[in-house]
Design an enzyme around this catalytic site. Structure first.
Site, short mmCIF file in Angstrom:
data_model
loop_
_atom_site.label_atom_id
_atom_site.label_comp_id
_atom_site.label_asym_id
_atom_site.label_seq_id
_atom_site.Cartn_x
_atom_site.Cartn_y
_atom_site.Cartn_z
N TRP A 1 0.83 -1.22 0.00
CA TRP A 1 0.00 0.00 0.00
C TRP A 1 0.86 1.26 0.00
CZ3 TRP A 1 -0.31 -3.87 3.75
CH2 TRP A 1 0.49 -3.66 4.88
N GLU B 1 -4.64 0.96 6.73
CA GLU B 1 -4.63 1.43 8.12
C GLU B 1 -5.73 0.76 8.95
OE1 GLU B 1 -2.48 2.98 9.82
OE2 GLU B 1 -1.16 3.42 8.14
N THR C 1 -3.89 -6.08 13.45
CA THR C 1 -3.04 -7.23 13.14
C THR C 1 -1.67 -6.74 12.68
OG1 THR C 1 -2.97 -9.31 11.93
CG2 THR C 1 -3.75 -7.41 10.71
N GLY D 1 -10.28 -10.33 12.57
CA GLY D 1 -10.76 -9.95 13.90
C GLY D 1 -11.54 -8.65 13.91
N TYR D 2 -12.11 -8.31 15.05
CA TYR D 2 -12.87 -7.07 15.25
C TYR D 2 -13.84 -6.82 14.10
CZ TYR D 2 -9.66 -5.87 18.97
OH TYR D 2 -8.93 -5.88 20.11
N TYR E 1 -6.76 7.99 15.25
CA TYR E 1 -5.53 7.45 14.70
C TYR E 1 -5.62 7.30 13.18
CZ TYR E 1 -1.91 4.45 13.13
OH TYR E 1 -0.86 3.97 12.39
N ASP F 1 0.54 5.57 17.34
CA ASP F 1 0.03 4.25 17.75
C ASP F 1 0.96 3.70 18.82
OD1 ASP F 1 2.29 3.55 16.40
OD2 ASP F 1 1.32 2.24 14.95
N CYS G 1 19.50 -1.08 19.17
CA CYS G 1 20.06 0.26 19.41
C CYS G 1 21.34 0.47 18.60
CB CYS G 1 20.33 0.46 20.89
SG CYS G 1 18.83 0.30 21.88
N CYS H 1 20.43 1.93 15.30
CA CYS H 1 19.37 2.96 15.38
C CYS H 1 19.90 4.31 14.90
CB CYS H 1 18.89 3.08 16.82
SG CYS H 1 17.71 4.41 17.03
N CYS I 1 18.95 9.32 22.22
CA CYS I 1 18.00 8.50 22.97
C CYS I 1 18.35 8.48 24.46
CB CYS I 1 17.97 7.08 22.41
SG CYS I 1 16.83 6.01 23.30
N THR J 1 -10.15 -9.61 22.96
CA THR J 1 -9.59 -8.45 23.65
C THR J 1 -9.94 -8.46 25.14
OG1 THR J 1 -10.02 -7.25 21.64
CG2 THR J 1 -9.41 -5.93 23.55
#
Ligand code: SF4
Length: 341
Positions: free
Chosen positions: A23, A45, A51, A89-90, A127, A145, A204, A207, A213, A297
Site C-alpha cells: 500500500w 490502516e 493485526t 478480527g474485530y 488514529y 500508535d 540500538c 538505530c 535516545c 480483547t
C-alpha cells in the site's frame, strides 16, 4: 532534544531502509511526485489496527484485487465482505469499512483530505484520520500508535507508566512533526518502531537516532515504556458443535449485534464464566474433540468441541458449506474448533 537533528536522521534512515509494502509509495517515488491512493492507505490502516503487517498483506492484496476502488468496495454485498475479512478480527470494523466506503463512494469516490473531515467518516477514529491525512495527503498530522508511543517513551525516557502517559507521549510526538515530508515522517516512525526500536529487543546499535535516545543513555531501553500491571484477563467457557454431512459443515449467521456479529459461525452455546450445560443443536452421536483456546480483547475463551456426522436428511435448519469454504469464511475461533479432532 535537537528536533531537527532527530527528524533529519530518521528521514535519512527511511530513505535508505523504508519497508516495501503493497500500500506504500516509497520515499523515492514520493519525492518523484507519485501520490499514494487514499483508498489503499485507508484500507491498510484499518487492517493494521488489529493485526501485524505480515498478517495483513495477503488480506490487503486479496481485497484490492477483488475491490480495486472504493466504489467497488462500496458495491460489495456485506456477507461477501465479512467472509473476506474472516481472520482479521474485530468484525465491527469490517461493517464500518463498508459503511465508510459507501459514504465516500456516495460522495463521488474522493476521500476527504483533512483530519477533521476524515474523522467524520464511519469507523474512522483519531488514529486512522491522522494516518490517512499524513500518508495519503501529506498533512502534518500527529500519527501515534503503540509503536510511536514506545519510541517516544524511549527517546525521552518517560518514566510515567502507560496508559496514563499517553497524552505526554502524544505531545512529545507532536513536537517532532514538521511541515516537510509529513507522510514520510509518519511512515519513518512506524518503520523505526517496527524494525529497529522493537518492543523486546531494540536494535540500538543500528538505530539512526541512538545518540539522541535518553533510554539508551540510561542503559535499559527495553524497560520503556513503563506500564501499570494489567488485571488478568477473565476466562469464559463454551461449547461449539462441528456437524458434518458428507463433505459439508453446518454453519449459521451470528446475530448482527455482539461479538463476531454478522459473521458466519459454528453452532455454539453461550460463552459464560462457568462451563455451560449446553444441549446440542440436534440429536446425533457426538464425540469430544479439542478443547481449543482463543483470546479475545476482553476475555480468554475455552471452547469444548463436539463433533458428529449426520445423514443427508438431517440439519435442514443450518447453512451447509464445503469444509474448505467454511474454513475460509469462519472467524479464527471457529476455524480452530473446525480443525479440532
Ligand atoms: Fe529505540 Fe534503542 Fe533507538 Fe533508543 S536507541 S530509539 S531504544 S532503538
Amino acid at each position: 532534544m535537537d528536533v531537527s537533528a532527530v527528524r533529519a536522521a530518521l528521514l535519512a534512515w527511511y530513505d535508505r531502509a523504508a519497508r516495501d509494502l503493497p500500500w506504500r509509495v516509497g520515499p523515492a517515488a514520493r519525492a518523484a511526485g507519485t501520490r499514494p491512493d487514499p483508498y489503499r492507505v485507508w484500507l491498510s490502516e484499518v487492517m493494521l489496527q488489529q493485526t501485524t503487517v505480515a498478517h495483513a498483506i495477503p488480506y490487503f492484496l486479496a481485497f484490492t484485487a477483488r475491490w480495486p476502488t472504493v466504489q467497488a468496495l462500496a458495491a460489495a454485498p456485506e456477507a461477501e465482505l465479512m467472509a473476506a475479512w474472516a481472520g482479521l478480527g474485530y468484525y465491527a470494523r469490517a461493517r464500518n469499512l463498508l459503511a465508510c466506503a459507501r459514504v465516500v463512494a456516495g460522495g463521488g469516490g474522493t476521500f476527504p483530505d483533512t483530519e477533521a473531515q476524515l474523522r467524520a467518516l464511519p469507523g474512522v477514529g483519531p488514529y486512522t484520520a491522522a494516518a490517512v491525512a499524513a500518508i495519503a495527503f501529506d498533512r502534518p498530522a500527529n500519527v501515534v500508535d503503540g509503536n510511536v508511543e514506545r519510541v517516544m517513551a524511549r527517546l525521552f525516557a518517560v518514566t510515567a507508566p502507560l496508559p496514563a502517559a499517553k497524552p505526554q507521549l502524544k505531545a512529545l510526538a507532536a513536537a517532532l512533526v514538521g511541515d516537510a515530508r509529513p507522510g514520510d515522517w509518519a511512515q519513518a516512525l512506524m518503520d523505526h518502531g517496527a524494525v529497529v526500536c522493537r518492543p523486546r529487543a531494540p536494535l540500538c546499535g543500528a538505530c539512526p537516532v541512538a545518540v539522541h535516545c535518553a533510554a539508551r543513555a540510561a542503559g535499559e531501553p527495553q524497560a520503556y515504556p513503563r506500564r501499570l500491571a494489567r488485571a488478568p484477563r477473565p476466562r469464559r467457557h463454551g461449547v461449539a458443535w462441528v456437524l458434518e454431512r458428507g463433505r459439508a459443515v453446518a454453519v449459521e449467521r451470528r446475530p448482527a449485534r455482539g461479538l463476531l456479529g454478522g459473521m458466519l459461525g459454528l453452532p455454539t452455546s453461550a460463552w459464560t464464566e462457568d462451563p455451560p450445560e449446553a444441549a446440542p443443536p440436534l440429536a446425533a452421536e457426538w464425540r469430544e474433540a479439542g478443547p481449543v483456546e482463543h483470546v479475545f480483547t476482553h476475555f480468554a475463551l475455552t471452547l469444548q468441541v463436539r463433533r458428529a456426522r449426520v445423514g443427508p436428511d438431517q440439519g435442514e435448519n443450518f447453512q451447509w458449506l464445503e469444509a474448505d469454504a467454511a474454513a475460509r469464511a469462519l472467524p479464527s475461533v471457529f476455524r480452530k474448533a473446525l480443525n479440532a479432532r
